[in-house]
Design an enzyme around this catalytic site. Structure first.
Site, PDB file in Angstrom:
ATOM      1  N   CYS A   1      -2.177   2.386   7.566  1.00  0.00           N
ATOM      2  CA  CYS A   1      -1.407   1.324   6.927  1.00  0.00           C
ATOM      3  C   CYS A   1      -1.896  -0.085   7.202  1.00  0.00           C
ATOM      4  O   CYS A   1      -2.338  -0.411   8.279  1.00  0.00           O
ATOM      5  CB  CYS A   1       0.060   1.437   7.303  1.00  0.00           C
TER       6      CYS A   1
ATOM      7  N   GLU B   1       0.825  -1.206   0.000  1.00  0.00           N
ATOM      8  CA  GLU B   1       0.000   0.000   0.000  1.00  0.00           C
ATOM      9  C   GLU B   1       0.856   1.252   0.000  1.00  0.00           C
ATOM     10  O   GLU B   1       1.921   1.283   0.607  1.00  0.00           O
ATOM     11  CB  GLU B   1      -0.860   0.033   1.273  1.00  0.00           C
TER      12      GLU B   1
ATOM     13  N   CYS C   1       3.855  -5.517  16.356  1.00  0.00           N
ATOM     14  CA  CYS C   1       3.216  -4.524  17.230  1.00  0.00           C
ATOM     15  C   CYS C   1       1.726  -4.844  17.369  1.00  0.00           C
ATOM     16  O   CYS C   1       1.036  -5.113  16.383  1.00  0.00           O
ATOM     17  CB  CYS C   1       3.395  -3.115  16.681  1.00  0.00           C
TER      18      CYS C   1
ATOM     19  N   CYS D   1      -1.119  -2.917  15.240  1.00  0.00           N
ATOM     20  CA  CYS D   1      -0.839  -2.608  13.835  1.00  0.00           C
ATOM     21  C   CYS D   1      -1.373  -3.689  12.897  1.00  0.00           C
ATOM     22  O   CYS D   1      -1.157  -4.882  13.109  1.00  0.00           O
ATOM     23  CB  CYS D   1       0.667  -2.445  13.640  1.00  0.00           C
TER      24      CYS D   1
ATOM     25  N   CYS E   1       3.230   8.290   1.386  1.00  0.00           N
ATOM     26  CA  CYS E   1       3.615   7.342   2.428  1.00  0.00           C
ATOM     27  C   CYS E   1       3.820   6.004   1.743  1.00  0.00           C
ATOM     28  O   CYS E   1       2.933   5.507   1.048  1.00  0.00           O
ATOM     29  CB  CYS E   1       2.489   7.260   3.464  1.00  0.00           C
TER      30      CYS E   1
ATOM     31  N   CYS F   1       5.209  -7.576   7.785  1.00  0.00           N
ATOM     32  CA  CYS F   1       6.161  -7.077   8.783  1.00  0.00           C
ATOM     33  C   CYS F   1       6.319  -8.132   9.862  1.00  0.00           C
ATOM     34  O   CYS F   1       5.372  -8.848  10.184  1.00  0.00           O
ATOM     35  CB  CYS F   1       5.605  -5.789   9.396  1.00  0.00           C
TER      36      CYS F   1
HETATM   37  N1  SAH Z   1       7.636  -0.031  11.071  1.00  0.00           N
HETATM   38  C1  SAH Z   1       7.696   1.388  11.132  1.00  0.00           C
HETATM   39  C2  SAH Z   1       6.863   2.111  10.083  1.00  0.00           C
HETATM   40  C3  SAH Z   1       5.446   1.619   9.809  1.00  0.00           C
HETATM   41  S1  SAH Z   1       4.113   2.020  10.859  1.00  0.00           S
HETATM   42  C4  SAH Z   1       7.341   1.882  12.522  1.00  0.00           C
HETATM   43  O1  SAH Z   1       6.985   1.073  13.350  1.00  0.00           O
HETATM   44  O2  SAH Z   1       7.500   3.066  12.787  1.00  0.00           O
HETATM   45  C5  SAH Z   1       3.834   3.731  10.789  1.00  0.00           C
HETATM   46  C6  SAH Z   1       3.279   4.271  12.097  1.00  0.00           C
HETATM   47  O3  SAH Z   1       1.898   3.903  12.303  1.00  0.00           O
HETATM   48  C7  SAH Z   1       4.023   3.760  13.313  1.00  0.00           C
HETATM   49  O4  SAH Z   1       4.223   4.807  14.216  1.00  0.00           O
HETATM   50  C8  SAH Z   1       3.052   2.746  13.869  1.00  0.00           C
HETATM   51  O5  SAH Z   1       3.327   2.465  15.202  1.00  0.00           O
HETATM   52  C9  SAH Z   1       1.736   3.426  13.620  1.00  0.00           C
HETATM   53  N2  SAH Z   1       0.558   2.578  13.681  1.00  0.00           N
HETATM   54  C10 SAH Z   1       0.421   1.301  13.308  1.00  0.00           C
HETATM   55  N3  SAH Z   1      -0.822   0.864  13.536  1.00  0.00           N
HETATM   56  C11 SAH Z   1      -1.507   1.895  14.030  1.00  0.00           C
HETATM   57  C12 SAH Z   1      -2.848   2.076  14.476  1.00  0.00           C
HETATM   58  N4  SAH Z   1      -3.732   1.071  14.433  1.00  0.00           N
HETATM   59  N5  SAH Z   1      -3.187   3.297  14.960  1.00  0.00           N
HETATM   60  C13 SAH Z   1      -2.308   4.304  14.987  1.00  0.00           C
HETATM   61  N6  SAH Z   1      -1.037   4.205  14.597  1.00  0.00           N
HETATM   62  C14 SAH Z   1      -0.628   3.004  14.138  1.00  0.00           C
END
Ligand code: SAH
Length: 339
Positions: free
Chosen positions: A331, A90, A114, A117, A103, A110
């Site tokens: 994302c 995406e 987390c 995510c 973006c 991944c």
């Molecule tokens: N792997 C990298 C970049 C991808 S995620 C990282 O972890 O920074 C981009 C951002 O979106 C990160 O700050 C991530 O923690 C956040 N993110 C992911 N899922 C989310 C969600 N459901 N709500 C808000 N932020 C989220």
């Protein structure tokens, strides 16, 4: 077969030399590649003979737009791109006053795990090549017909888990004969792969580093982000301090507020303590709900109070505006539907 977009400029020149082509050819070809040509035949200032020679070992990679959604609210455009092997990634184009920002993704899936995510739910399929990362910018730009001036590596994947390819991509996208996007217009977001933050600091590329912090202490952070069990907050903050010292660039800390998990006033106090005196900015993001998880967004008042509390401690903090909320622009949500 070689994707010519996987070469850095000097490597391309070297390769062309090895097949008997002069140096200026590298500039011509590099420039065509970045304009979004889809075959050698479109390179009209290159002779047919040279094009045929190139096609023996090389190809021009492309990205197919599999789905595209345009927000009725703010024009934010989300692409589900299909890679040549059928995998999907995406990218999101956002229209800001200071320019058009994309973006982009760095991996298919991944492995960071987390808890909040969507991108990590099916695990990691594979990392993207430098050309595949670049193609998101090239083909989105071609589709919208306007210049993209800013890049954020905040899509699917952990960029520092695909370090070498990401660095190659950054060199190429910054190259004057390519898209010529300044390092200061590029942000890279990481969940905190500490050794790679030190590596990135050594690269001499003044990009903005974003660190997904999301918690003020190890207990909360480890419960949300498995990476924190490997590299604790104090090691992460130390690496960030080193990054600031070496690059003199301000770091941006991402903090997604999750109701009842990390959004109390005490959490704000603890966060302020952690970041005191750092050249930093805190980006507060109301967490986006994803179907598979029970994490909830706090209400606006709570988020405002958290932000104000940080500011009262002298911390530079803002609440991120939500774009594309009608098209699931955050994302991983689109690709996940295909899994
Ligand atoms: N792997 C990298 C970049 C991808 S995620 C990282 O972890 O920074 C981009 C951002 O979106 C990160 O700050 C991530 O923690 C956040 N993110 C992911 N899922 C989310 C969600 N459901 N709500 C808000 N932020 C989220």
């Amino acid at each position: 077969m070689i994707d010519l977009k996987d070469f850095e400029f000097d490597e391309l020149a070297e390769y062309l030399k090895s097949i008997g082509e002069p140096k200026f050819r590298a500039e011509q070809i590099f420039s065509w590649l970045h304009k979004g040509v889809e075959s050698f035949d479109e390179m009209t200032n290159i002779s047919k003979m040279v094009r045929e020679k190139l096609a023996e070992e090389c190809f021009v990679s492309t990205l197919k737009i599999r789905e595209k959604y345009v927000s009725k609210l703010d024009k934010t455009t989300k692409y589900l791109f299909e890679l040549p092997d059928g995998n999907c990634i995406e990218s999101v184009v956002m229209y800001y006053k200071h320019g058009i920002t994309i973006c982009i993704s760095s991996q298919v899936g991944c492995r960071m795990g987390c808890g909040f995510c969507a991108s990590t739910i099916g695990g990691l399929y594979r990392s993207l090549t430098p050309g595949e990362i670049l193609n998101q910018v090239i083909f989105a730009e071609k589709d919208i017909g306007e210049r993209i001036s800013n890049i954020v590596m905040m899509g699917i994947g952990e960029p520092l888990d695909n370090f070498d390819n990401v660095v190659k991509f950054l060199h190429n996208v910054n190259h004057p004969k390519g898209l010529n996007i300044g390092y200061r217009h590029i942000s890279l977001s990481t969940c905190g792969v500490v050794p790679m933050i030190y590596e990135l600091a050594k690269q001499d590329m003044p990009i903005t580093l974003s660190v997904s912090l999301h918690a003020p202490n190890d207990e909360i952070r480890s419960s949300l982000m498995p990476i924190n069990r490997k590299y604790h907050i104090d090691e992460l903050i130390q690496a960030c301090r080193d990054y600031i010292k070496v690059t003199t660039r301000r770091i941006s800390f991402e903090y997604s507020l999750i109701s009842g998990v990390n959004d109390s006033i005490e959490n704000a106090d603890e966060l302020a303590q952690l970041l005191k005196g750092m050249l930093a900015h805190v980006n507060l993001i109301p967490v986006n709900k994803i179907e598979e998880r029970e994490y909830k967004k706090g209400d606006k008042k709570q988020i405002r109070a958290f932000c104000d509390r940080l500011i009262s401690h002298g911390i530079n903090a803002t609440i991120r505006r939500e774009l594309g909320s009608d098209i699931q622009a955050s994302c991983g949500q689109l690709r996940k539907k295909l899994l």
